[in-house]
Motif scaffolding. Structure first.
Motif, PDB file in Angstrom:
ATOM      1  N   LYS A 285      -9.944  -4.406  10.661  1.00  0.00           N
ATOM      2  CA  LYS A 285     -10.395  -4.382   8.903  1.00  0.00           C
ATOM      3  C   LYS A 285     -12.164  -5.110   9.287  1.00  0.00           C
ATOM      4  CE  LYS A 285      -6.753  -4.253   7.094  1.00  0.00           C
ATOM      5  NZ  LYS A 285      -5.515  -5.658   6.765  1.00  0.00           N
ATOM      6  N   GLY A 334      -4.352  -8.745  -2.310  1.00  0.00           N
ATOM      7  CA  GLY A 334      -3.368  -9.674  -1.094  1.00  0.00           C
ATOM      8  C   GLY A 334      -2.237 -10.003  -1.304  1.00  0.00           C
ATOM      9  N   ARG A 338       1.547  -8.387  -0.351  1.00  0.00           N
ATOM     10  CA  ARG A 338       2.759  -9.088   0.524  1.00  0.00           C
ATOM     11  C   ARG A 338       3.992  -8.666  -0.290  1.00  0.00           C
ATOM     12  NH1 ARG A 338      -1.921 -13.189   0.596  1.00  0.00           N
ATOM     13  NH2 ARG A 338      -1.772 -13.687  -1.328  1.00  0.00           N
ATOM     14  N   PRO A 386      -2.648 -10.714   9.157  1.00  0.00           N
ATOM     15  CA  PRO A 386      -4.345  -9.875   8.025  1.00  0.00           C
ATOM     16  C   PRO A 386      -4.272  -8.329   9.350  1.00  0.00           C
ATOM     17  CG  PRO A 386      -4.331 -12.221   9.739  1.00  0.00           C
ATOM     18  CD  PRO A 386      -3.448 -11.459   9.435  1.00  0.00           C
ATOM     19  N   ALA A 405      -4.759 -17.063   8.904  1.00  0.00           N
ATOM     20  CA  ALA A 405      -3.734 -16.360   7.695  1.00  0.00           C
ATOM     21  C   ALA A 405      -2.469 -17.299   7.581  1.00  0.00           C
ATOM     22  CB  ALA A 405      -3.467 -15.181   8.195  1.00  0.00           C
ATOM     23  N   THR A 445       1.809  -2.602   7.923  1.00  0.00           N
ATOM     24  CA  THR A 445       0.152  -3.307   7.291  1.00  0.00           C
ATOM     25  C   THR A 445      -0.065  -1.643   6.782  1.00  0.00           C
ATOM     26  OG1 THR A 445      -0.953  -4.218   8.620  1.00  0.00           O
ATOM     27  CG2 THR A 445      -2.308  -3.716   7.645  1.00  0.00           C
TER      28      THR A 445
END
Length: 743
Positions: A285, A334, A338, A386, A405, A445
């Protein structure tokens, strides 16, 4: 080992689908004329029947016969050595094909955990037999329809299930069925299956019975225990032999994050292959990097694409596209991620969650009564994680970004206990939990972001890309230059790529939408019109925006209608809101595909792209496409060119990006104007890199602006190079305006 070949540029070639190793050998003269130093092959190992990509390996110790076998590889290697071109091989240590075609797995099916090959695979034997959720209906109905039947013979008893034959335990019943009666009724089948080390079930309802570690949620792939030195030695035997013989000059490690302890694996690989370059497929990221202790040349290039896209995109245009997408796409990326992660944990990753929770129970010395509580805590932690993984299993500390996070969860005592396990370097049970948790977070992820929300948060598709995030902003030239300087300092031999077999859209496809960002008023008109058309057609406005951008990217492709149909179906199933791979909504897919084709027609006829704009817009696309190429080929690192992208290559998500390449047209120069100019630019800049390889890999990097151009300057050891790269606002594409090299 043979003499090292200086790294200048790699050329990624997708084997299969008509490209075998002899075809690769035929391409060597073409690669030499381009200035390529290394041919980078997709996995050439023996793969499952009908494999289109080679990542479903059934035997990593031999070359696939469909590619020409060992003899063809030796012919290729010899020809490459004579041409002064190195060979890089993509290796797949994390997983193999979960099929009875796999000879090692077949032995496990026959002999269970007592098999000599059982230690190769990551199987939770305590959870039950190896489970194959491959049936499409009730087992008694499939038996009556002839889809299950005895096979083999008394010495090699098997059960045929559809077109595959599963080894049976060699006992009286299986020998009698396969050697004498050759018939099977339902009660006998039940008795037969009850004796096996494996089980069968309906693919719709029995996935929670899976007992092997999968690649992501792909049940047809099984994890390999590379942390075992004997397994490493067996699965890497051929690779190491070829490196020692000088037939391989580089390795690309697929999906390094899936391994139990990536750092330990990479050190073992480095010890085995010496100074042979190693690259890892690793997705990071923004603000993240791979562990500095890894003994590798760098990553395979995704981390290069995102800053380049952000540099080339117009701030005003990006803001306009996002503003015009409000109420059509998820408002908070975000939060959407989730939400999807929770759904995947509940519906898809149930076997993986069960294993992680089991490891946590053992590490915390809790009994089964606490499983639900621990599973919930694991889910809460994984939902906000994250990054793909923390490397706590490799004894790395949790990063500040991870700590931030998870900060809001630490009041939950169970979550706090799990975090404590990740920070417990001396506890073997804690280490086992860390491995399982990190293998889950990597898969979760990828599936939640790349393979789901990237098809929902679609205001600007160039940022819905591997290594990027849809809510990122643009960056200026100083930020880009600082990133390149860091790259030159830390990983001067990392790969710089623009397109791969895994990118959602090729660089030339993304260039169209990046160019659109420089026409904010036009973008607003197109987005508004697409949403209106979606409303009128009674379809999702989110998917109408996706259809518009797809139509734009394919605006000049003669086979666009057929490709639109296939791509829209895949994209919608990946998005998992209106359609899914498990339950396709063909009516919704057809409606969006129809809208996409209508938008494509409107762009082609001038209805949506009027003549007053067409010239400037096409010029801007050309400018962006050539600027991407020029920036890639002059950056620190090693340029990686995906097959066919030396010319114009407009491609969407695989398998669209694995369509055949017309190398004959490239060699003969029978190309559209933009493709010809891009090819010329590639040759010129690769020639510069050939003449000054150290300057381009390790020299200083500067990027500055001069009126309407970027200027890249490279200096080092008494050498200097500069190139002017026109900016999009010029509506020009003369990347050859001023190329200077000064000794």
């Amino acid at each position: 080992m043979s003499k090292a070949i200086p790294l200048v540029a790699t050329y990624r070639l997708q084997l299969r689908d008509g490209v075998d190793l002899d075809k690769a050998r035929e391409l060597l003269p073409w690669l030499a004329t381009l200035g390529i130093s290394h041919l980078y092959l997709s996995p050439p190992f023996h793969a499952a029947s009908g494999s289109t990509h080679g990542y479903d390996v059934i035997d990593p110790t031999r070359i696939d016969p469909v590619l020409g076998g060992e003899a063809a590889f030796q012919r290729l290697s010899g020809a490459a050595q004579r041409a002064g071109i190195g060979i890089i091989v993509d290796i797949v240590p994390n997983h193999m094909a979960f099929t009875p075609e796999n000879p090692w797995l077949a032995d496990v099916l026959r002999h269970g955990r007592g098999s000599a090959h059982a230690a190769i695979f990551d199987i939770d034997w305590d959870a039950g037999p190896l489970h194959f959720p491959v049936l499409d209906g009730a087992i008694e109905d499939l038996l009556a329809q002839g889809h299950l039947a005895p096979a083999g013979d008394a010495d090699d008893p098997r059960l045929r299930v559809y077109d595959r034959e599963y080894p049976l335990r060699p006992n009286d019943l299986s020998r009698h069925l396969c050697g004498v009666t050759r018939t099977l009724d339902a009660p006998t089948l039940d008795a037969l299956l009850a004796e096996q080390h494996w089980s069968l079930g309906d693919w719709r309802t029995s996935a929670d019975r899976i007992t092997h570690r999968r690649f992501f949620n792909v049940t047809d792939l099984i994890g390999v225990l590379q942390e075992d030195p004997e397994v490493f030695a067996l699965t890497h035997r051929w690779i190491i032999e070829q490196v020692e013989a000088g037939h391989i000059q580089g390795l690309r490690v697929d999906h390094v994050d899936g391994l139990a302890r990536p750092g330990g694996y990479l050190q073992r690989l480095r010890d085995a292959v010496g100074d042979t370059p190693i690259w890892v497929e690793k997705i990071v990221k923004t603000g993240e990097d791979f562990p500095s202790a890894w003994p590798v040349e760098g990553m395979s290039g995704y981390e290069f694409m995102t800053p380049l896209t952000r540099l080339l995109t117009s701030r005003e245009g990006l803001a306009t596209m996002r503003e015009t997408s409000i109420d059509a796409v998820p408002p908070d990326y975000g939060r959407e991620v989730r939400k999807v992660r929770r759904e995947l944990l509940e519906q898809v990753f149930t076997p993986e969650l069960r294993r992680v929770a089991g490891a946590a129970l053992t590490a915390l010395a809790l009994d089964e009564g606490a499983r639900a509580q621990v599973s919930e805590a694991v889910g809460r932690l994984a939902t906000v994680w994250p990054f793909y993984r923390s490397y706590a299993a490799d004894l790395a500390p949790l990063s500040p970004a991870i700590t931030q996070a998870i900060d809001g969860l630490t009041e939950d005592t169970t979550v706090a206990s799990l975090i404590g396990l990740l920070r417990a370097p001396d506890d073997p049970h804690a280490r086992a939990f860390a491995v399982r948790f990190e293998q889950l977070t990597g898969a979760l992820t990828a599936k939640s972001e790349e393979d789901t929300v990237f098809f929902r948060s679609v205001a600007f598709l160039p940022l819905c890309e591997v290594g990027a995030e849809p809510d990122l902003g643009v960056i200026d030239d100083a930020t880009f230059a600082a990133g390149m300087a860091k790259r030159a300092d830390r990983t001067p031999l990392a790969l710089d790529t623009l397109s791969t077999h895994d990118t959602k859209r090729s660089a030339d496809a993304r260039a169209v939408l990046v160019a659109l960002s420089h026409f904010p008023d036009f973008a607003r008109e197109l987005y508004t019109d697409a949403r209106q058309r979606g409303r009128e057609a009674g379809v999702s406005e989110q998917w109408a925006l996706y259809a518009l951008q797809t139509a734009l990217m394919l605006r000049a492709e003669p086979d666009a209608p057929e490709r639109i149909n296939a791509h829209v179906a895949k994209a919608m199933r990946e998005g998992k809101d209106l359609s899914r791979h498990e339950a396709p909504n063909t009516a919704a897919e057809a409606a969006i595909a129809q809208l996409c084709r209508a938008l494509h027609h409107g762009l082609a006829t001038g209805e949506l792209l009027p003549d007053r704009l067409r010239g400037d817009f096409e010029a801007a696309i050309e400018t962006i496409a050539l600027a991407q190429t020029a920036l890639q080929l002059t950056a620190p690192g090693i340029p990686d060119i995906y097959q066919g992208s030396e010319g114009l290559a407009v491609a969407l998500t695989d398998p669209d990006n694995r369509r055949p390449v017309d190398w004959g047209a490239l060699a003969l120069g029978q190309l559209p104007a933009l493709a010809a100019r891009k090819l010329e630019l590639t040759r010129i800049l690769l020639t510069q890199r050939q003449e000054r390889p150290d300057l381009f890999t390790c020299g200083t990097y500067a990027l500055r602006t001069d009126e309407d151009s970027w200027i890249v300057e490279r200096t080092g050891e008494g050498e200097a190079f500069s190139v002017h790269i026109p900016m999009p606002k010029r509506h020009s594409a003369d990347c050859l305006k001023d190329v200077r090299a000064v000794d």
